[in-house]
Design an enzyme around this catalytic site. Sequence first.
Site: not given
Length: 226
Positions: A28, A133, A166
């Site tokens: 990310d 995701k 994450c």
Amino acid sequence: MTTRQLQVDAQPFVFDCEVQRTALVIIDMQRDFIEPGGFGESLGNDVALLAAIVPACQAVLAAWREAGGMVVHTRESHRPDLADCPPAKRNRGNPRLRIGDPGPMGRILVAGEPGNQIIDALKPAVMETVIDKPGKGAFYATPLQAKLQERSIRKLLFMGVTTEVCVQTSMREANDRGYDSLLLEDCTESYFPQFKAATLEMVRAQGGIVGWTTPSSSLLSAMGKA
Ligand code: C5J
């Protein structure tokens, strides 16, 4: 195919891996989390903390590409119709800006929007795997495990943001699926430094209950790049 074994000095003990059976997973590193003027900053976070890891991530990415290892990039990303965004995720905490709302760099956490893209400094190369995701973990509702199985990957190197959300969730998912994971300490960051520190401790506690941690210099040194 030539095999290349690495022995990386790490905690709680040495992390052994073979480049061709190991993937670098970059979580990310998106404009909305890292760049000034994005979603992260609009929530009052100091994005400079996250931006500071970019040079270390670039060095590892360059070395891993040169070695011919698999690279996976993830994005926290939802479909434009938000069919993959549970109301609980969208509404939690009654935020001023919710997923799907127009934000400073386009709709928040929606695929294809400018803020949802990976920062230019770590732009995926053409043949690299990019995983969108909908959850915090990289395995939940994604083809990641199948992509790793196609390449017979057994071990993972993790970088990215945020450490306790994450990144840690993805490492725990990987752990439950039988992967050994190494978290590169200076290539991950949180908006909350104490959460990063706690996560590093948690990952390597109890003999590496989730995985291993090490500074990127140890990996680069094992690769002959120090
Ligand atoms: C990530 C988040 N990428 N903190 N997202 O960690 O919501």
